[in-house]
Design a protein around this motif. Structure first.
Motif, PDB file in Angstrom:
ATOM      1  N   ILE A  51       2.287   6.329  -7.018  1.00 51.80           N
ATOM      2  CA  ILE A  51       1.278   7.195  -7.656  1.00 51.80           C
ATOM      3  C   ILE A  51       1.590   8.665  -7.378  1.00 51.80           C
ATOM      4  O   ILE A  51       1.546   9.516  -8.268  1.00 51.80           O
ATOM      5  N   PHE A  52       1.953   8.941  -6.117  1.00 50.40           N
ATOM      6  CA  PHE A  52       2.286  10.307  -5.707  1.00 50.40           C
ATOM      7  C   PHE A  52       3.473  10.842  -6.519  1.00 50.40           C
ATOM      8  O   PHE A  52       3.408  11.921  -7.113  1.00 50.40           O
ATOM      9  N   ILE A 104       4.241   0.509 -10.081  1.00 52.08           N
ATOM     10  CA  ILE A 104       2.782   0.335 -10.102  1.00 52.08           C
ATOM     11  C   ILE A 104       2.415  -0.959 -10.831  1.00 52.08           C
ATOM     12  O   ILE A 104       1.607  -1.753 -10.341  1.00 52.08           O
ATOM     13  N   LEU A 130       2.576   1.592  -3.370  1.00 48.63           N
ATOM     14  CA  LEU A 130       1.641   2.059  -4.394  1.00 48.63           C
ATOM     15  C   LEU A 130       1.350   3.549  -4.219  1.00 48.63           C
ATOM     16  O   LEU A 130       1.335   4.309  -5.200  1.00 48.63           O
ATOM     17  N   PHE A 131       1.154   3.953  -2.972  1.00 49.66           N
ATOM     18  CA  PHE A 131       0.872   5.367  -2.688  1.00 49.66           C
ATOM     19  C   PHE A 131       2.047   6.239  -3.140  1.00 49.66           C
ATOM     20  O   PHE A 131       1.853   7.237  -3.850  1.00 49.66           O
ATOM     21  N   VAL A 132       3.258   5.832  -2.755  1.00 50.59           N
ATOM     22  CA  VAL A 132       4.448   6.620  -3.111  1.00 50.59           C
ATOM     23  C   VAL A 132       4.628   6.648  -4.633  1.00 50.59           C
ATOM     24  O   VAL A 132       4.954   7.694  -5.210  1.00 50.59           O
ATOM     25  N   SER A 176       2.623  11.262 -10.349  1.00 55.66           N
ATOM     26  CA  SER A 176       1.857  12.458 -10.722  1.00 55.66           C
ATOM     27  C   SER A 176       2.724  13.715 -10.567  1.00 55.66           C
ATOM     28  O   SER A 176       2.740  14.578 -11.449  1.00 55.66           O
ATOM     29  N   LEU A 198       0.838  -1.211   0.000  1.00 62.23           N
ATOM     30  CA  LEU A 198       0.000   0.000   0.000  1.00 62.23           C
ATOM     31  C   LEU A 198       0.872   1.259   0.000  1.00 62.23           C
ATOM     32  O   LEU A 198       0.626   2.196  -0.759  1.00 62.23           O
ATOM     33  N   ILE A 199       1.903   1.249   0.850  1.00 63.07           N
ATOM     34  CA  ILE A 199       2.795   2.419   0.901  1.00 63.07           C
ATOM     35  C   ILE A 199       3.538   2.567  -0.426  1.00 63.07           C
ATOM     36  O   ILE A 199       3.668   3.670  -0.963  1.00 63.07           O
TER      37      ILE A 199
END
Lengths: 138, 341
Positions: B15-16, B155, B11-13, B19, B8-9
Motif C-alpha cells: 500500500i505504501f 495486494i 500489505l503495508f509495504v 501510493s 501484514l508487512i
C-alpha cells in the motif's frame, strides 16, 4: 583485487562450511525421499546391507525409494499405528483405506502389528488388506 | 486473507509503495512535460528542488520495493503450515496459481529494472549538470509502471489468499519422470543429460567469471574497440545462456545432492525447508551476479554521455566486481557443499 573482495570470499567460505556442518551434525531426521519431517507413528526405516538406516515419513515415500534401490536393502522396519511398536515389514499387516496418513502424498496404506487391528481399521474406513509393499523376492 | 506478520508487512509495504508510486508516476509525467534543457536563473532553484524531490521519492520507493522480492518468499513459506497438504512453497503456489506465477515473474523483472534505474540515477547525481535527467525520468516512467503492477498484484494476492483447498505434494510435480526440468535438458543433451548438464554448468560459470575478470584488469583500458566489444557481447550472451543452465542444474543435480535426497528435485524445498540453510544465499548470489551483467548493459546503453563518462566507467568497474564476486562466491559455496556433504 581489492581487500574487500577477499574478505567477502572468506566470509562466503565460512558460511558454506557452517552450512555443511549444520547439515552433517545438527539437522533433525527428515524423510529420505521427500525431505518432510518424520512423524514417529508412521515412521518407516529401511535398513541397508551396509548397516545404515534410511528413515521415511510414509509407506508411499518408502515404497518409491524401495523400488529404486532393492539391491541395496537388507530389511524394512515399519511402525504399528496402534502401539507405535517397530516391527519387521514381513510380520506386519497392511491396509489400504480411505483414511489418509499424509496429505502431502495422499498415502492411504496403514500398518498394524495385530491382524485384528487391521481388520477393524479396514471395516471402519472402508479398506482392504494389501500385500507387503516391501517384500524382497529372492 | 491469512493474517500473520509476513502478510501484514507485505500489505503495508504494498500500500505504501503503491501510493508513493502513483504519486511518483504523476510527478514524473508532470516534470517531463515541463522539462527544459535550459532553465532561467530565477526558476533554477525551484526546478532543482522539484527534480530532487521526485528523484528522492523514487529512491525511497524503489529501495523499499526491491526488498519485497525475498520477502514474498518468506511470506509463501509462512503459508505452508496453513494450507492442507502443502509441504513446501510449491503447495502454496497451487492456490491462485496464475497470480503467483505473475508475481514470481514480475518480481525479478521489477528488481532488475529498479536496480538499473538506481545505478543510472547514481551516475546522473554524481555529475554536476545532471545530463541524464531526461533519460532517467523516461526510464522512471517504465519503472513506475512495473512498480504499480507489482504492488497491485501483491495486494490482490495477499487479500484473496485463503487456505481454500487441499493441495498436492511437490513430489507429484518435481519427481515424476516426465518433469519439464528433465525433459528439456534430455532433449538437448540426450539420455545422460545430468552429467553433461553439470559439466556445462561449471564451464559456463567459469567462462563467465573469466570474461568478467578480463574487464576488471588494468590492461582492459588499453584494449582496442573490437576485442572489447567481443568480450562484452560474450559476457551478455553467456550470461543469458547461463540462466537456464543454472536453473536446470539446480533442479536436476545440485538440489537433490545438497538436500541428500537423490530423487527429490523440488527447488522450493531446497530454498525454503531449511535442509540446506545457506541455499538462499547460493541462489541470491547467482541472481545478483546475473543481474549485475544486465545492469552494466543498461548503464552502457543509457549513460552514454561525454560528461558522465568517467563516473560511468568507474561505476561499471564496481558493478563488474560485484558480478565476479557473486558468481565466484556462488560456485565456491556449491562446490564446498558438493565435496563435503
Amino acid at each position: 583485487m581489492t581487500k574487500k573482495f577477499w574478505i567477502g570470499l572468506i566470509i562466503i567460505l565460512f558460511i558454506a562450511l557452517m552450512g555443511v556442518s549444520y547439515q552433517k551434525f545438527l539437522k533433525n531426521p527428515h524423510c529420505a525421499y521427500d525431505g518432510s519431517p518424520v512423524t514417529p507413528i508412521y515412521e518407516i526405516d529401511i535398513v541397508l546391507k551396509e548397516k545404515s538406516t534410511k528413515k521415511f515419513c510414509s509407506i508411499y515415500c518408502a515404497s518409491r525409494w524401495f523400488k529404486n534401490n532393492v539391491t541395496l536393502i537388507d530389511h524394512v522396519v515399519v511402525t504399528d499405528e496402534i502401539r507405535g511398536n517397530k516391527i519387521d515389514s514381513y510380520m506386519a499387516y497392511f491396509v489400504e483405506s480411505e483414511l489418509i496418513t499424509n496429505e502431502t502424498n495422499d498415502n492411504r496404506i496403514h500398518v498394524f502389528q495385530q491382524r485384528q487391528d487391521a481388520i477393524t481399521h479396514a471395516e471402519k474406513f472402508h479398506g482392504t488388506m494389501t500385500d507387503d509393499p516391501f517384500s524382497l523376492d529372492e | 486473507m491469512i493474517v500473520n506478520i509476513y502478510t501484514l508487512i507485505m500489505l503495508f509495504v504494498a500500500i505504501f509503495s503503491l501510493s508513493l508510486g502513483g504519486f511518483l508516476f504523476l510527478s514524473t509525467i508532470r516534470t517531463l512535460l515541463s522539462f527544459k534543457t535550459t532553465v532561467p536563473l530565477e526558476d533554477k532553484s525551484k526546478f532543482e528542488r522539484k527534480g530532487y524531490l521526485v528523484f528522492l521519492l523514487a529512491c525511497v520507493t524503489l529501495s523499499v520495493r526491491m526488498i519485497v522480492w525475498p520477502w514474498f518468499y518468506f511470506m509463501l513459506q509462512s503459508f505452508v503450515s496453513e494450507i492442507p497438504g502443502a509441504m513446501c512453497m510449491f503447495g502454496v503456489t497451487q492456490i491462485f496459481p496464475s497470480t503467483v506465477t505473475f508475481l514470481q515473474i514480475i518480481k525479478p523483472i521489477s528488481f532488475f529494472i529498479m536496480g538499473g534505474w538506481l545505478l543510472c540515477y547514481y551516475i546522473d547525481k554524481s555529475t554536476p549538470t545532471a545530463p541524464l535527467a531526461r533519460k532517467n525520468l523516461l526510464f522512471l516512467l517504465i519503472v513506475c509502471g512495473v512498480l504499480l503492477a507489482d504492488g497491485i498484484g501483491d495486494i490482490y494476492y495477499v487479500i484473496r489468499m485463503k487456505p481454500l483447498m487441499s493441495v498436492s505434494c511437490c513430489a507429484t510435480f518435481f519427481d515424476v519422470p516426465m518433469r519439464p526440468s528433465a525433459m528439456i535438458p534430455q532433449a538437448v543433451f540426450g539420455r545422460n543429460f545430468q552429467k553433461i548438464l553439470f559439466i556445462v554448468y561449471y564451464v559456463t560459470n567459469i567462462l563467465l567469471i573469466a570474461l568478467l575478470f578480463t574487464s576488471m584488469s588494468k590492461k582492459w583500458v588499453s584494449v582496442t574497440s573490437l576485442p572489447r566489444k567481443i568480450v562484452l557481447y560474450s559476457q551478455y550472451a553467456i550470461g543469458i545462456i547461463n540462466i537456464p543452465v543454472v536453473i536446470y542444474t539446480f533442479i536436476e543435480n545440485i538440489a537433490p545432492r545438497l538436500m541428500q535426497l537423490p530423487y527429490h528435485h523440488c527447488i522450493y524445498c531446497f530454498m525454503g525447508n531449511g535442509m540446506v540453510p545457506d541455499a538462499p544465499i547460493m541462489l541470491g548470489l547467482f541472481v545478483i551476479g546475473t543481474f549485475a551483467i544486465g545492469w552494466m548493459g543498461i548503464i552502457r546503453l543509457l549513460c552514454k554521455n561525454g560528461e558522465a563518462r568517467l563516473i560511468t566507467e568507474r561505476l561499471l568497474l564496481k558493478v563488474n566486481n560485484v558480478s565476479v564476486f557473486c558468481f565466484l562466491a556462488s560456485i565456491i559455496m556449491i562446490t564446498i557443499h558438493l565435496i563435503l556433504i
